[in-house]
Design an enzyme around this catalytic site. Structure first.
Site, PDB file in Angstrom:
ATOM      1  N   GLU A  60       0.815  -1.224   0.000  1.00  0.00           N
ATOM      2  CA  GLU A  60       0.000   0.000   0.000  1.00  0.00           C
ATOM      3  C   GLU A  60       0.845   1.269   0.000  1.00  0.00           C
ATOM      4  O   GLU A  60       0.569   2.238   0.712  1.00  0.00           O
ATOM      5  CB  GLU A  60      -0.986  -0.033   1.179  1.00  0.00           C
ATOM      6  CG  GLU A  60      -1.982  -1.184   1.024  1.00  0.00           C
ATOM      7  CD  GLU A  60      -2.971  -1.319   2.168  1.00  0.00           C
ATOM      8  OE1 GLU A  60      -2.866  -0.544   3.141  1.00  0.00           O
ATOM      9  OE2 GLU A  60      -3.856  -2.190   2.092  1.00  0.00           O
ATOM     10  N   GLU A  78      -5.014  -8.380  -1.620  1.00  0.00           N
ATOM     11  CA  GLU A  78      -5.561  -8.275  -0.264  1.00  0.00           C
ATOM     12  C   GLU A  78      -6.936  -7.638  -0.343  1.00  0.00           C
ATOM     13  O   GLU A  78      -7.109  -6.606  -0.986  1.00  0.00           O
ATOM     14  CB  GLU A  78      -4.627  -7.432   0.618  1.00  0.00           C
ATOM     15  CG  GLU A  78      -5.083  -7.313   2.062  1.00  0.00           C
ATOM     16  CD  GLU A  78      -4.147  -6.426   2.887  1.00  0.00           C
ATOM     17  OE1 GLU A  78      -2.914  -6.611   2.810  1.00  0.00           O
ATOM     18  OE2 GLU A  78      -4.655  -5.524   3.587  1.00  0.00           O
TER      19      GLU A  78
END
Length: 555
Positions: A196, A314
């Site tokens: 991220e 994810e």
């Protein structure tokens, strides 16, 4: 008299849902061509790094479930993984970019994660000791897991301004760790870079230009370490939320063939404390919004990196550990299975759910004194065995839905979500039907696009009106396979006692619970005459397998 009594008891065992309407729907499946294709091991689960004192909204649901403190010796953990044959497991998460590997010439102290006010996500750097890495790989080897390991992509960088990191990535520690992994003969399917950090990032971000240059460097390291191997692990990146310009630039800078898989994350339900989580999950229009992300990512890859495939690296639905009383209950399976179906249609090869264990969105929940250690910080709701809700949903998908994705059309209401794949490991197709309505019973007719009706390789079958009427009344009631010339298999999932937030899943009227020997329960279908209507009750999920459906694309 015996038959009547059995029928009465069967009906009485099901939750009573007073539907206000019965709607007939026709669903057409095109078996002539596949519109997309998934990987053989499409279903994937993650193991995160969060310590037991990771908390959100004054709740601390992680317990001891992380990479560094999960009890790997418990047999139920191994059984849950082995149930998939070869389950994909991605090791990664928010703290991975603060993980140091206790190997080689590491200069920094290698301590456990601890709370730190100014640390990324409120924690210090943490440590992965090689004896722990050995233990993890022993588990993966004996359970047949397919492993993706996500590497620290911030090591050596520095803050430029709030949330933005610059400078060169220092690959020394990662290379030493990877070299140790190779020397021990551990089978790593893929290495992922960062978590991220794409676009504006979550907590930290890195420019696409720097990221792309680092990926070239990491690719060279993989090529060197695995030069004597016939098969080299894939390189995955960036493991973040999709932002079109950033992802395009990453592929352009890294160049042809560097990134094998583009991984992105999805938490489209919003924060875990949103009181409207259930409403979002049951809103078909809300669920469909994320299709824009899948479509835009597919286009970005086609235009800038056609050598790469797409994974959801994810996805936990609601972020910040998931939603209490939602992510760990039956209602979450509506969102999860819909995501699997939608992602497949956009040529997503792998879908990793956050998590295998940990948080409220875990694949299967912990049983006190049997599976995991508990602590005073562990939500008591998570301590008791709750029926492996998501594990059962994922396992049914894995066993029934094959690689080939088929086009589905029809006249059904938006509340009836439908997805079709070639069946896994055998002829025919499998249809996934998700009824989001709380008041509509759907009576479904499945048609083959080649002739607009169910086409059965040279066979026709007629049933009595009595049997047809009976099966309309009870969707999972029917004769055994030996009593019918052609049958289909049905798996109907409902919540116990009709409660959406129940923590026990019911399959064809029977609660799914551990066996007396502590094993994962069998997931058995009922078999019905293939020409009878399909009955889908309100707020239920059904997998329907048609072994004789004429689908040339699945041959």
């Amino acid at each position: 008299m015996g038959f009547s009594l059995s029928l009465f008891l069967l009906l009485a065992s099901f939750p009573v849902i007073l539907a206000q309407e019965v709607t007939h729907a026709a669903i057409t499946v095109d078996g002539t061509n596949t519109v997309a294709e998934t990987d053989d091991n499409f279903v994937c689960a993650t193991i995160d790094w969060w310590p037991h004192d990771k908390c959100n909204y004054n709740q601390c649901p992680w317990g001891y479930s992380s990479v560094v403190n999960l009890d790997l010796s418990q047999p139920l953990l191994a059984k849950a993984i082995q149930a998939f044959g070869h389950l994909r497991i991605r090791i990664g998460g928010s703290l991975q970019d603060q993980v140091l590997y206790d190997i080689g010439t590491l200069q920094s102290p290698c301590h456990p994660f601890r709370k730190m006010k100014d640390g990324l996500f409120g924690f210090s750097k943490g440590c992965l000791h090689m004896n722990r890495w050995d233990e993890l790989n022993h588990l993966f080897s004996r359970t047949g897991a397919i492993v993706t390991f996500s590497l620290n992509a911030l090591h050596g960088r520095h803050h430029i301004r709030k949330g933005v990191w610059g400078g060169a990535w220092d690959p020394t520690n990662a290379r030493d760790f990877m070299n140790y992994t190779v020397s021990k003969g551990y089978d790593i399917d893929s290495w992922e870079f960062g978590n991220e950090l794409s676009g504006s990032g979550v907590g930290a971000s890195v420019s696409a230009e720097l990221y792309g240059e680092d990926l070239i460097h990491l690719k060279n390291i993989i090529d060197d370490l695995y030069k004597k191997f016939d098969h080299k692990p894939s390189l995955l990146a960036p493991g973040g939320f999709f932002e079109q310009k950033w992802f395009a630039k990453l592929l352009q800078v890294s160049g042809s063939g560097t990134v094998n898989v583009v991984t992105h994350h999805i938490y489209n339900l919003g924060p875990g404390n949103d009181p409207r989580l259930v409403h979002k999950i049951l809103d078909p229009h809300f669920l469909s919004r994320v299709s824009e992300t899948f479509g835009n990512l597919r286009q970005t890859i086609q235009q800038n990196g056609p050598w790469a495939s797409a994974w959801v690296g994810e996805s936990g639905g609601a972020y910040n550990s998931g939603g209490r009383h939602v992510s760990n209950t039956f209602v979450d399976s509506f969102w999860y299975l819909d995501q699997l179906g939608m992602a497949s249609k956009y040529n997503t090869k792998v879908y990793c759910r956050q998590t295998l264990i940990g948080g409220y969105y875990e694949n299967f929940s912990r049983q006190k004194q049997i599976l995991f250690s508990t602590s005073e910080l562990l939500d008591p709701l998570m301590v008791s065995f709750v029926g492996y809700l998501v594990h059962n949903s994922a396992l049914l998908w894995h066993r029934l839905m094959g690689r080939g994705v088929l086009s589905v059309g029809g006249n059904a209401s938006p509340d009836l979500r439908s997805y079709a794949h070639c069946s896994r490991g055998r002829a025919g197709i499998t249809l996934l039907l998700i009824n989001l309505s709380n008041q509509t019973d759907f009576v479904v007719k499945v048609e083959n696009s080649m002739n607009r009706e169910l086409h059965l390789k040279g066979h026709m079958y007629k049933e009595s009106s009595f049997a047809r009427g009976l099966k309309r009344s009870v969707s999972w009631l029917g004769s055994k396979a030996s009593d019918l010339s052609l049958t289909r298999e049905e798996y109907h999932l409902t919540p116990k006692d009709g409660q959406l937030r129940s923590q026990t899943m019911v399959l064809n009227g029977l609660p799914l619970e551990l066996t007396k020997d502590g094993n994962i329960p069998a997931l058995e279908p009922v078999r019905l005459d293939v020409k009878s209507p399909i009955y889908i009750s309100p707020l239920s999920i059904s997998f329907i397998v048609f072994p004789n459906f004429d689908a040339p694309a699945c041959a």
